[in-house]
Design a protein around this motif. Structure first.
Motif, PDB file in Angstrom:
ATOM      1  N   PRO A  65      38.789  49.034  40.035  1.00 34.21           N
ATOM      2  CA  PRO A  65      38.968  47.439  38.627  1.00 34.21           C
ATOM      3  C   PRO A  65      37.774  47.226  37.706  1.00 34.21           C
ATOM      4  O   PRO A  65      36.336  47.512  38.135  1.00 34.21           O
ATOM      5  CB  PRO A  65      38.479  46.482  40.305  1.00 34.21           C
ATOM      6  CG  PRO A  65      39.046  47.702  41.263  1.00 34.21           C
ATOM      7  CD  PRO A  65      38.707  48.720  41.004  1.00 34.21           C
ATOM      8  N   ALA A  66      38.207  46.448  37.152  1.00 31.73           N
ATOM      9  CA  ALA A  66      37.257  46.337  35.661  1.00 31.73           C
ATOM     10  C   ALA A  66      36.120  45.318  36.716  1.00 31.73           C
ATOM     11  O   ALA A  66      35.060  45.223  35.964  1.00 31.73           O
ATOM     12  CB  ALA A  66      38.071  45.635  34.799  1.00 31.73           C
ATOM     13  N   ALA A  67      36.792  44.180  37.419  1.00 30.82           N
ATOM     14  CA  ALA A  67      35.660  43.149  37.630  1.00 30.82           C
ATOM     15  C   ALA A  67      36.477  42.400  39.014  1.00 30.82           C
ATOM     16  O   ALA A  67      37.838  43.476  39.106  1.00 30.82           O
ATOM     17  CB  ALA A  67      35.299  42.144  36.912  1.00 30.82           C
ATOM     18  N   VAL A  68      35.919  42.014  40.218  1.00 29.32           N
ATOM     19  CA  VAL A  68      36.192  41.122  40.832  1.00 29.32           C
ATOM     20  C   VAL A  68      36.304  39.343  40.726  1.00 29.32           C
ATOM     21  O   VAL A  68      34.213  39.786  40.215  1.00 29.32           O
ATOM     22  CB  VAL A  68      35.304  42.301  42.103  1.00 29.32           C
ATOM     23  CG1 VAL A  68      35.653  40.935  43.266  1.00 29.32           C
ATOM     24  CG2 VAL A  68      35.498  43.059  42.204  1.00 29.32           C
ATOM     25  N   LEU A  69      37.025  39.340  40.947  1.00 27.27           N
ATOM     26  CA  LEU A  69      37.436  37.677  40.298  1.00 27.27           C
ATOM     27  C   LEU A  69      36.348  36.646  41.856  1.00 27.27           C
ATOM     28  O   LEU A  69      37.025  37.353  42.931  1.00 27.27           O
ATOM     29  CB  LEU A  69      38.476  36.990  40.466  1.00 27.27           C
ATOM     30  CG  LEU A  69      38.627  37.472  38.693  1.00 27.27           C
ATOM     31  CD1 LEU A  69      39.680  36.926  38.229  1.00 27.27           C
ATOM     32  CD2 LEU A  69      37.477  37.333  38.106  1.00 27.27           C
ATOM     33  N   LYS A  70      35.145  36.259  42.052  1.00 30.47           N
ATOM     34  CA  LYS A  70      34.773  35.926  42.618  1.00 30.47           C
ATOM     35  C   LYS A  70      34.769  34.362  42.924  1.00 30.47           C
ATOM     36  O   LYS A  70      34.253  33.539  41.717  1.00 30.47           O
ATOM     37  CB  LYS A  70      33.604  36.331  42.953  1.00 30.47           C
ATOM     38  CG  LYS A  70      32.867  35.402  44.595  1.00 30.47           C
ATOM     39  CD  LYS A  70      32.232  35.580  44.239  1.00 30.47           C
ATOM     40  CE  LYS A  70      31.067  35.048  46.234  1.00 30.47           C
ATOM     41  NZ  LYS A  70      28.988  35.861  46.315  1.00 30.47           N
ATOM     42  N   GLN A  96      38.753  38.676  27.770  1.00 28.93           N
ATOM     43  CA  GLN A  96      38.080  39.418  26.565  1.00 28.93           C
ATOM     44  C   GLN A  96      36.630  40.381  28.075  1.00 28.93           C
ATOM     45  O   GLN A  96      36.512  40.656  27.367  1.00 28.93           O
ATOM     46  CB  GLN A  96      37.236  38.271  26.076  1.00 28.93           C
ATOM     47  CG  GLN A  96      37.827  37.761  25.355  1.00 28.93           C
ATOM     48  CD  GLN A  96      38.682  38.737  23.806  1.00 28.93           C
ATOM     49  OE1 GLN A  96      37.697  40.186  23.380  1.00 28.93           O
ATOM     50  NE2 GLN A  96      39.884  38.831  23.596  1.00 28.93           N
ATOM     51  N   ALA A  97      36.833  39.647  29.054  1.00 26.88           N
ATOM     52  CA  ALA A  97      35.096  39.957  29.775  1.00 26.88           C
ATOM     53  C   ALA A  97      35.825  41.180  30.316  1.00 26.88           C
ATOM     54  O   ALA A  97      35.195  42.285  30.604  1.00 26.88           O
ATOM     55  CB  ALA A  97      34.730  38.801  30.627  1.00 26.88           C
ATOM     56  N   LEU A  98      37.283  41.225  31.095  1.00 28.15           N
ATOM     57  CA  LEU A  98      37.653  41.856  31.669  1.00 28.15           C
ATOM     58  C   LEU A  98      37.785  43.459  30.688  1.00 28.15           C
ATOM     59  O   LEU A  98      37.558  44.431  31.042  1.00 28.15           O
ATOM     60  CB  LEU A  98      38.986  42.173  32.061  1.00 28.15           C
ATOM     61  CG  LEU A  98      39.058  40.518  33.043  1.00 28.15           C
ATOM     62  CD1 LEU A  98      40.251  39.965  33.691  1.00 28.15           C
ATOM     63  CD2 LEU A  98      38.278  41.486  34.465  1.00 28.15           C
ATOM     64  N   LYS A  99      38.482  43.130  29.781  1.00 27.97           N
ATOM     65  CA  LYS A  99      38.586  44.135  27.994  1.00 27.97           C
ATOM     66  C   LYS A  99      37.339  45.331  28.177  1.00 27.97           C
ATOM     67  O   LYS A  99      37.303  46.243  27.785  1.00 27.97           O
ATOM     68  CB  LYS A  99      39.495  43.771  27.255  1.00 27.97           C
ATOM     69  CG  LYS A  99      40.058  43.517  27.248  1.00 27.97           C
ATOM     70  CD  LYS A  99      40.873  42.543  25.935  1.00 27.97           C
ATOM     71  CE  LYS A  99      42.471  42.185  25.563  1.00 27.97           C
ATOM     72  NZ  LYS A  99      43.437  41.752  24.695  1.00 27.97           N
ATOM     73  N   ILE A 100      36.152  44.124  28.328  1.00 28.05           N
ATOM     74  CA  ILE A 100      34.700  44.629  27.502  1.00 28.05           C
ATOM     75  C   ILE A 100      34.225  45.268  28.288  1.00 28.05           C
ATOM     76  O   ILE A 100      34.279  46.861  28.869  1.00 28.05           O
ATOM     77  CB  ILE A 100      33.241  44.146  27.534  1.00 28.05           C
ATOM     78  CG1 ILE A 100      34.179  43.232  25.704  1.00 28.05           C
ATOM     79  CG2 ILE A 100      32.891  44.287  26.845  1.00 28.05           C
ATOM     80  CD1 ILE A 100      33.091  42.081  25.596  1.00 28.05           C
ATOM     81  N   LEU A 101      34.675  44.749  29.872  1.00 25.35           N
ATOM     82  CA  LEU A 101      33.941  45.597  31.428  1.00 25.35           C
ATOM     83  C   LEU A 101      34.982  47.023  31.159  1.00 25.35           C
ATOM     84  O   LEU A 101      34.066  47.414  31.743  1.00 25.35           O
ATOM     85  CB  LEU A 101      34.597  45.229  32.408  1.00 25.35           C
ATOM     86  CG  LEU A 101      33.041  43.340  32.418  1.00 25.35           C
ATOM     87  CD1 LEU A 101      33.243  42.612  33.497  1.00 25.35           C
ATOM     88  CD2 LEU A 101      31.626  44.056  32.383  1.00 25.35           C
ATOM     89  N   GLY A 102      36.396  46.694  30.983  1.00 25.00           N
ATOM     90  CA  GLY A 102      37.236  47.757  31.368  1.00 25.00           C
ATOM     91  C   GLY A 102      36.358  49.057  30.440  1.00 25.00           C
ATOM     92  O   GLY A 102      37.327  50.545  30.819  1.00 25.00           O
TER      93      GLY A 102
END
Length: 355
Positions: free
Chosen positions: A226-231, A276-282
């Motif tokens: 995963p690119a990120a985990v949404l908490k 935008q954050a998900l695209k950068i982290l990915g």
């Protein structure tokens, strides 16, 4: 008196004698002429007989007789006495003509027989053509059935293999997509459709489907974490990929995955700052992703990450992300260039600042 008598007799004799003598002479002359003609005719006949006998004794090679050989006075020709000539067939086959007359002999048949022969040839030719056409249709039909509908090249579910999945990309999901093609001929199996359907799964960056004749299919996927985990505020965790698609993993570890604090995970996926954050982290390397301890995305142009070694990186948005990554990597490789600074701002990568 005697003289007179004589004279008279002689006169009479002269006149009558002359006349009778003339008649006699004429008669004799006529008879002579007739006898001469008869003799001449006889001589002519004998000469012609001589010619005929001479011609009959001529060499064997000279067998033809011309019209001049026949007597002028003969109106009837006895065919039994004429010499027979060779037929056309015999002359064509003779060595003098040039050998057997198979190819030179003209074919002479009457019109009805020739017409019947041509009709028979046409019927034979049409029958052969129809037979060939039927044979071709049968062969094509058999080949089509064998390749497309028979078990000869049928895809079997037991011979479908899947590789490259991880805890975030379910192998069962990939197999279910490939299993839709089971039972079809491998010729009819659409690998492009399989690859596109698998590529739509969350966490799959690419997919490759390869046919394994005669009954197999292998599917290789490239899965990402995963690119990120949404908490969310309630403490629930939702793993998403760079495209904002939810990864439905059960009991999967989120260690080393960046965390974004949001109020509601489902609603935040429509937030441009989160996108935008998900695209950068990915796009970040795995080594840097593991160092991220916090992600802030208040606006779409102020995405910020904090690393475990104390550095803060202001990314801005996802534009020119490749250049931004290169600048950050260059500065972090040589910390002396930072001169103690802990914040790197690459929102404008051509004018990066540190503080």
């Amino acid at each position: 008196m005697a003289g007179r008598v004589v004279s008279s007799h002689s006169g009479q004799s002269d006149d009558g004698g002359t006349e009778s003598r003339g008649r006699t002479l004429r008669g004799e002359t006529g008879r002579g002429v007739r006898h001469g003609r008869v003799a001449e005719g006889v001589a002519g006949k004998s000469s012609r007989r001589t010619v005929r006998s001479a011609s009959s004794q001529s060499p064997a090679g000279s067998t033809r007789r011309t019209k001049n050989d026949l007597p002028e006075s003969e109106d009837f020709v006895d065919a039994r006495r004429m010499e027979s000539r060779k037929s056309v067939s015999e002359r064509l086959d003779s060595p003098d003509f040039g050998g057997p007359g198979l190819f030179a002999r003209p074919k002479v048949v009457n019109f009805p027989e020739r017409l019947a022969e041509r009709r028979q040839a046409y019927r034979r030719r049409n029958i052969i053509r129809v037979a060939i056409a039927l044979l071709i249709v049968v062969l094509v039909s058999l080949l089509t059935w064998a390749l497309l509908f028979s078990p000869l090249l049928r895809l079997q579910a037991s011979q479908i293999t899947v590789s490259g999945t991880n805890t975030w990309v379910s192998e069962n999901q990939v197999f279910d997509i490939a299993h839709r093609q089971a039972g079809k001929s491998l010729i009819l199996v659409d690998t492009s459709t399989i690859e596109n359907d698998i590529g739509d799964l969350p966490g799959v960056t690419s997919a490759d489907a390869t046919k394994r004749y005669p009954h197999g299919l292998s599917v290789t996927v490239k899965a990402e974490v995963p690119a990120a985990v949404l908490k969310s505020d309630g403490g629930s965790l939702t793993a998403v990929d760079r495209e904002g698609r939810v990864l439905n993993a059960v009991n999967a570890s989120v260690k080393g995955i960046p965390v974004i604090n949001v109020k509601n995970a489902e609603k935040s996926l429509d937030n441009k700052a989160v996108q935008q954050a998900l695209k950068i982290l990915g796009t970040l390397d795995e080594s840097m992703r593991r160092k991220i301890v916090k992600v802030e995305a208040k606006t779409q142009d102020s995405v910020t990450t904090r690393l475990s070694d104390g550095y803060t990186i202001i990314w801005g948005n996802s534009s020119d992300i490749a250049l931004k990554k290169a600048v950050v990597d260059k500065l972090l490789e040589n910390p002396k260039q930072l001169d103690g600074a802990k914040t790197i701002n690459v929102a404008a990568p051509d004018k990066a600042t540190i503080k």
